[in-house]
Scaffold this active site. Structure first.
Site, PDB file in Angstrom:
ATOM      1  N   ASP A  42      -1.556   4.105  12.181  1.00  0.00           N
ATOM      2  CA  ASP A  42      -2.885   4.011  11.581  1.00  0.00           C
ATOM      3  C   ASP A  42      -3.914   4.522  12.588  1.00  0.00           C
ATOM      4  O   ASP A  42      -3.867   4.206  13.770  1.00  0.00           O
ATOM      5  CB  ASP A  42      -3.195   2.549  11.213  1.00  0.00           C
ATOM      6  CG  ASP A  42      -4.393   2.438  10.288  1.00  0.00           C
ATOM      7  OD1 ASP A  42      -4.233   1.939   9.172  1.00  0.00           O
ATOM      8  OD2 ASP A  42      -5.506   2.859  10.685  1.00  0.00           O
ATOM      9  N   HIS A 112       0.020   2.203   0.436  1.00  0.00           N
ATOM     10  CA  HIS A 112       0.529   2.106   1.805  1.00  0.00           C
ATOM     11  C   HIS A 112       0.702   0.646   2.183  1.00  0.00           C
ATOM     12  O   HIS A 112      -0.103  -0.205   1.814  1.00  0.00           O
ATOM     13  CB  HIS A 112      -0.413   2.803   2.788  1.00  0.00           C
ATOM     14  CG  HIS A 112      -1.851   2.477   2.570  1.00  0.00           C
ATOM     15  ND1 HIS A 112      -2.602   3.052   1.566  1.00  0.00           N
ATOM     16  CD2 HIS A 112      -2.673   1.614   3.203  1.00  0.00           C
ATOM     17  CE1 HIS A 112      -3.819   2.567   1.592  1.00  0.00           C
ATOM     18  NE2 HIS A 112      -3.897   1.683   2.567  1.00  0.00           N
ATOM     19  N   HIS A 114       0.664  -1.803   5.252  1.00  0.00           N
ATOM     20  CA  HIS A 114       0.264  -1.960   6.659  1.00  0.00           C
ATOM     21  C   HIS A 114       1.299  -2.853   7.344  1.00  0.00           C
ATOM     22  O   HIS A 114       1.678  -3.907   6.805  1.00  0.00           O
ATOM     23  CB  HIS A 114      -1.076  -2.676   6.777  1.00  0.00           C
ATOM     24  CG  HIS A 114      -2.252  -1.947   6.208  1.00  0.00           C
ATOM     25  ND1 HIS A 114      -3.138  -1.247   6.986  1.00  0.00           N
ATOM     26  CD2 HIS A 114      -2.708  -1.813   4.938  1.00  0.00           C
ATOM     27  CE1 HIS A 114      -4.094  -0.731   6.224  1.00  0.00           C
ATOM     28  NE2 HIS A 114      -3.856  -1.059   4.970  1.00  0.00           N
TER      29      HIS A 114
HETATM   30  P1  AMP Z   1      -6.703   0.387   3.068  1.00  0.00           P
HETATM   31  O1  AMP Z   1      -8.090  -0.117   3.387  1.00  0.00           O
HETATM   32  O2  AMP Z   1      -5.699  -0.712   2.919  1.00  0.00           O
HETATM   33  O3  AMP Z   1      -6.685   1.380   1.918  1.00  0.00           O
HETATM   34  O4  AMP Z   1      -6.248   1.157   4.361  1.00  0.00           O
HETATM   35  C1  AMP Z   1      -6.411   2.516   4.617  1.00  0.00           C
HETATM   36  C2  AMP Z   1      -5.926   2.748   6.013  1.00  0.00           C
HETATM   37  O5  AMP Z   1      -5.718   4.128   6.226  1.00  0.00           O
HETATM   38  C3  AMP Z   1      -6.945   2.267   7.075  1.00  0.00           C
HETATM   39  O6  AMP Z   1      -6.314   1.309   7.924  1.00  0.00           O
HETATM   40  C4  AMP Z   1      -7.286   3.550   7.826  1.00  0.00           C
HETATM   41  O7  AMP Z   1      -7.517   3.336   9.193  1.00  0.00           O
HETATM   42  C5  AMP Z   1      -6.051   4.411   7.564  1.00  0.00           C
HETATM   43  N1  AMP Z   1      -6.289   5.842   7.671  1.00  0.00           N
HETATM   44  C6  AMP Z   1      -7.248   6.560   7.043  1.00  0.00           C
HETATM   45  N2  AMP Z   1      -7.139   7.855   7.379  1.00  0.00           N
HETATM   46  C7  AMP Z   1      -6.076   7.966   8.223  1.00  0.00           C
HETATM   47  C8  AMP Z   1      -5.462   9.050   8.922  1.00  0.00           C
HETATM   48  N3  AMP Z   1      -5.901  10.297   8.830  1.00  0.00           N
HETATM   49  N4  AMP Z   1      -4.395   8.769   9.702  1.00  0.00           N
HETATM   50  C9  AMP Z   1      -3.927   7.511   9.819  1.00  0.00           C
HETATM   51  N5  AMP Z   1      -4.467   6.447   9.186  1.00  0.00           N
HETATM   52  C10 AMP Z   1      -5.536   6.662   8.410  1.00  0.00           C
END
Ligand code: AMP
Length: 153
Positions: A42, A112, A114
């Site tokens: 992440d 996704h 986490h």
């Molecule tokens: P959510 O709020 O559960 O939809 O989580 C989205 C996650 O995607 C967040 O923890 C972000 O930090 C992560 N994220 C967004 N863009 C990227 C990226 N380019 N590479 C890795 N993680 C990302």
């Protein structure tokens, strides 16, 4: 989890960012990849070692996720969690978290899971509503249980 900063800060399109990563159009640090799922770091970790496990076939939300992808996501998340504990990250505990829909805090519409290490005093916590401290009677739980069972396939 309302964590919109990475998406806003880097200007990623929340509808396509993970597909761009899968296609190699955006950089990522890959932890694991097979024919069904991919796991990468992440970009805005809650704790050191925070990983996302995603299906290779885009499913925006849970209703679009094919069961074999969901099964594999959990199995791979478990493997990663055990590796986090055994690694020099020395994770003391692990949290899994999945946000389905805006009300649940989803910001990227490619489902996704986490997986993030937990350490005593790491600052992460749940903000619980006031009602949590007055648990309902069993008959209310039964009613809610029936509501869910009725629409389960
Ligand atoms: P959510 O709020 O559960 O939809 O989580 C989205 C996650 O995607 C967040 O923890 C972000 O930090 C992560 N994220 C967004 N863009 C990227 C990226 N380019 N590479 C890795 N993680 C990302």
């Amino acid at each position: 989890m309302t964590k919109k900063n990475a998406v806003e800060k880097h200007g990623f399109n929340p509808n396509t960012v993970f597909e761009d990563i899968l296609a190699g159009k955006l950089p990522a640090e890959f932890v694991y990849k097979d024919e069904l799922v991919t796991a990468f770091m992440d970009i805005q970790p809650i704790t050191d070692g925070h990983v996302l496990v995603i299906p290779n076939l885009k499913a925006a939300t849970l209703d679009e996720l094919k069961p074999e992808y969901g099964e594999r996501m959990f199995l791979v998340a478990q493997k990663i969690a055990l590796a986090m504990k055994a690694s020099t990250l020395a994770s003391e505990g692990i949290n899994f978290f999945l946000a389905d829909g805006q009300a649940a805090g989803q910001t990227v519409y490619h489902l996704h899971l986490h997986v993030f290490p937990r350490f005593k005093g790491d600052g992460f916590g749940w903000k619980l509503p006031e009602r949590y401290y007055s648990p309902p009677k069993m008959n209310i739980l039964k009613e809610h249980c029936e509501q869910i069972k009725k629409t389960m396939s």
